[in-house]
Design a protein around this motif. Sequence first.
Motif, PDB file in Angstrom:
ATOM      1  N   ASP A 128      -4.907  -3.236  -0.890  1.00 30.31           N
ATOM      2  CA  ASP A 128      -3.820  -4.126  -0.476  1.00 30.31           C
ATOM      3  C   ASP A 128      -4.281  -5.583  -0.488  1.00 30.31           C
ATOM      4  N   ASP A 161      -7.623   5.999  -0.071  1.00 29.98           N
ATOM      5  CA  ASP A 161      -6.812   4.918   0.484  1.00 29.98           C
ATOM      6  C   ASP A 161      -7.747   3.809   0.968  1.00 29.98           C
ATOM      7  N   HIS A 186      -2.556  -8.005   0.133  1.00 27.61           N
ATOM      8  CA  HIS A 186      -1.970  -8.722   1.270  1.00 27.61           C
ATOM      9  C   HIS A 186      -2.706  -8.424   2.576  1.00 27.61           C
ATOM     10  N   LYS A 187      -3.804  -7.702   2.470  1.00 27.59           N
ATOM     11  CA  LYS A 187      -4.699  -7.556   3.622  1.00 27.59           C
ATOM     12  C   LYS A 187      -6.006  -8.299   3.300  1.00 27.59           C
ATOM     13  N   ALA A 203      -6.565   0.642   1.262  1.00 30.28           N
ATOM     14  CA  ALA A 203      -5.605  -0.457   1.480  1.00 30.28           C
ATOM     15  C   ALA A 203      -6.217  -1.525   2.372  1.00 30.28           C
ATOM     16  N   HIS A 243      -3.458   7.225   6.921  1.00 27.86           N
ATOM     17  CA  HIS A 243      -2.294   6.375   7.181  1.00 27.86           C
ATOM     18  C   HIS A 243      -1.016   7.188   6.983  1.00 27.86           C
ATOM     19  N   THR A 293      -6.970   2.768   9.057  1.00 26.89           N
ATOM     20  CA  THR A 293      -6.253   1.731   9.793  1.00 26.89           C
ATOM     21  C   THR A 293      -6.639   1.750  11.271  1.00 26.89           C
ATOM     22  N   GLY A 298       0.806  -1.216   0.000  1.00 25.91           N
ATOM     23  CA  GLY A 298       0.000   0.000   0.000  1.00 25.91           C
ATOM     24  C   GLY A 298       0.841   1.270   0.000  1.00 25.91           C
ATOM     25  N   SER A 299       1.967   1.237   0.688  1.00 30.59           N
ATOM     26  CA  SER A 299       2.781   2.451   0.779  1.00 30.59           C
ATOM     27  C   SER A 299       3.292   2.865  -0.595  1.00 30.59           C
TER      28      SER A 299
HETATM   29  C1  LIG Z   1      -1.642  -0.958   5.570  1.00 31.26           C
HETATM   30  C2  LIG Z   1      -2.095   0.362   5.117  1.00 31.26           C
HETATM   31  C3  LIG Z   1      -1.285   1.169   4.318  1.00 31.26           C
HETATM   32  C4  LIG Z   1       0.146   0.822   4.005  1.00 31.26           C
HETATM   33  O1  LIG Z   1       0.220  -0.311   3.231  1.00 31.26           O
HETATM   34  P1  LIG Z   1       1.490  -1.301   3.257  1.00 31.26           P
HETATM   35  O2  LIG Z   1       1.007  -2.417   2.419  1.00 31.26           O
HETATM   36  O3  LIG Z   1       1.706  -1.676   4.700  1.00 31.26           O
HETATM   37  O4  LIG Z   1       2.640  -0.581   2.689  1.00 31.26           O
HETATM   38  C5  LIG Z   1      -1.817   2.348   3.844  1.00 31.26           C
HETATM   39  N1  LIG Z   1      -3.066   2.717   4.170  1.00 31.26           N
HETATM   40  C6  LIG Z   1      -3.863   1.976   4.945  1.00 31.26           C
HETATM   41  C7  LIG Z   1      -5.252   2.435   5.251  1.00 31.26           C
HETATM   42  C8  LIG Z   1      -3.421   0.760   5.447  1.00 31.26           C
HETATM   43  O5  LIG Z   1      -4.213   0.023   6.221  1.00 31.26           O
END
Ligand SMILES: *Cc1c(COP(=O)(O)O)cnc(C)c1O
Length: 484
Positions: free
Chosen positions: A307, A278, A309-310, A280, A196, A253, A162-163
Amino acid sequence: MNEKDDLLTQIKYLEEQAKPLDSTEEERSLLLNAVNNYTEDFLKSLPSQKTYEVAGYEKQKGDAFFEIDDESSGIDCLLSFITKRVDKPGLNPPSGGHFAYIPAGGLYASALADFIAAVSNRYAGVFFASPGAVRTENALIRWAGRLVGYTGDFGGNLTSGGSLANMIAVAAARDTRNIKARDVEISVIYTCSQAHHSLIKALKVTGLGECIVRMIDTDEHYRMDMRHLKKQIDEDKRAGLKPFLLFGNAGSTDTGAIDPLEEMATISSTYGLWFHVDAAYGGFFLLLEEGRKKMKGIHLADSVILDPHKGLFIPYGSGIVLVKNVRHLLAANSYDAHYMQDAQGADYEYSPTDLSPEMSKHFRGLRMWIPLKLYGTKPFVSSLEEKLLLTRYFYEEVRKLGFHTGPYPDLSVVVFWYVPAQGDANAYNKGIMESIKQDGRVFISTTTIDGQFVLRFVALSFRTHIEQVDILLQILRDHRKQNS
Ligand SMILES: *Cc1c(COP(=O)(O)O)cnc(C)c1O
């Protein structure tokens, strides 16, 4: 011996010395067997492994083995070292008891896909080099774009997380809005305390660190306050500043808050802002009717990140950036290099290297494509829906135990805290966190909201079920009994 023979002798000698790198069928079979034994032991013991292993920071005897030297070691020796010194200390992300930060996934099918991608080592950066790998990745981008509700000429890129996805979106916003070095100090970015920190980092690395960042108020649901936003933009315009970028959350987050995305899109188009969302954490809840309702308007954003991976349970190393108009992403990333003059096929598919800062890259699409094709999307939908229901269950039950909670969860995050009859609430809640850490079976995290220390529960792993939630509730119940 003449010079040529001498050279050939040396070449042959080196070929012999480098032989271990090119394994034989028998060696491969031994390696694969050892690795399979290791991963099976890991997965079979996962339910009884701790979600968080306290300590492990101090150096231990044998840690010199981490360092690289000229020695070679057997695979069994390496795997047993990994079991002891890598798998053990710290957080155990694939555990179903992981309720901290944003829980991770780690689908086994993705691991096998990574294995395939690494063995065949397709060059996924450029279409002409591997039309198949690039088609795989572009099909995933099209799927994610449709999920967000994009139509027409959207584009995107599979990132490492996500970053990096946020960074790519911010760079596209900067170039599309034509923010040059001289404009930085008068350009304004609107966000809120729920954003984030990777967004602020993205500003820094894209040369926008000296822009003016406005922290807009949030309401009692931690959603951005639209009246304050409009008022601030008006003030900034009157002051001769250049409002340029608006960050929205689709599942923050800290609290899982979803901003009023539709209204934010309207404000953005009125004032000519680039609107970035965002998602993610929250993005894959768009697979559910409920998620689509809650994130209404997300398709109006100029860029969105998700993301895998989430919320798609893929192992770490998978993010997605989507940009509504692919030309904006191309303009910010493409470059004609003369050593790429043989590249062809640009008329058929976009190349990932033209849509991101990366060039040679891991063929990371396969780790998403194989599970999605293997299972279809239905089991993902069910698992995410299960997470929403588990979160509601936890919310109700933790309140019955006398805990205070934040607002009713938008998605799968609950913030909660206990207020003891006497004594310091922050100290009491830190004590609860300590009990959970000492127990180790499940793990949560904490955060600070409006200056208050709070406990935070997130359900997002495909291995998280009612048993793990009940273990957490039992620990909380026991702590209350022992400390009342
Ligand atoms: C996890 C997260 C990020 C960052 O993503 P990474 O995959 O850890 O680099 C950015 N924004 C939100 C809302 C997140 O939950």
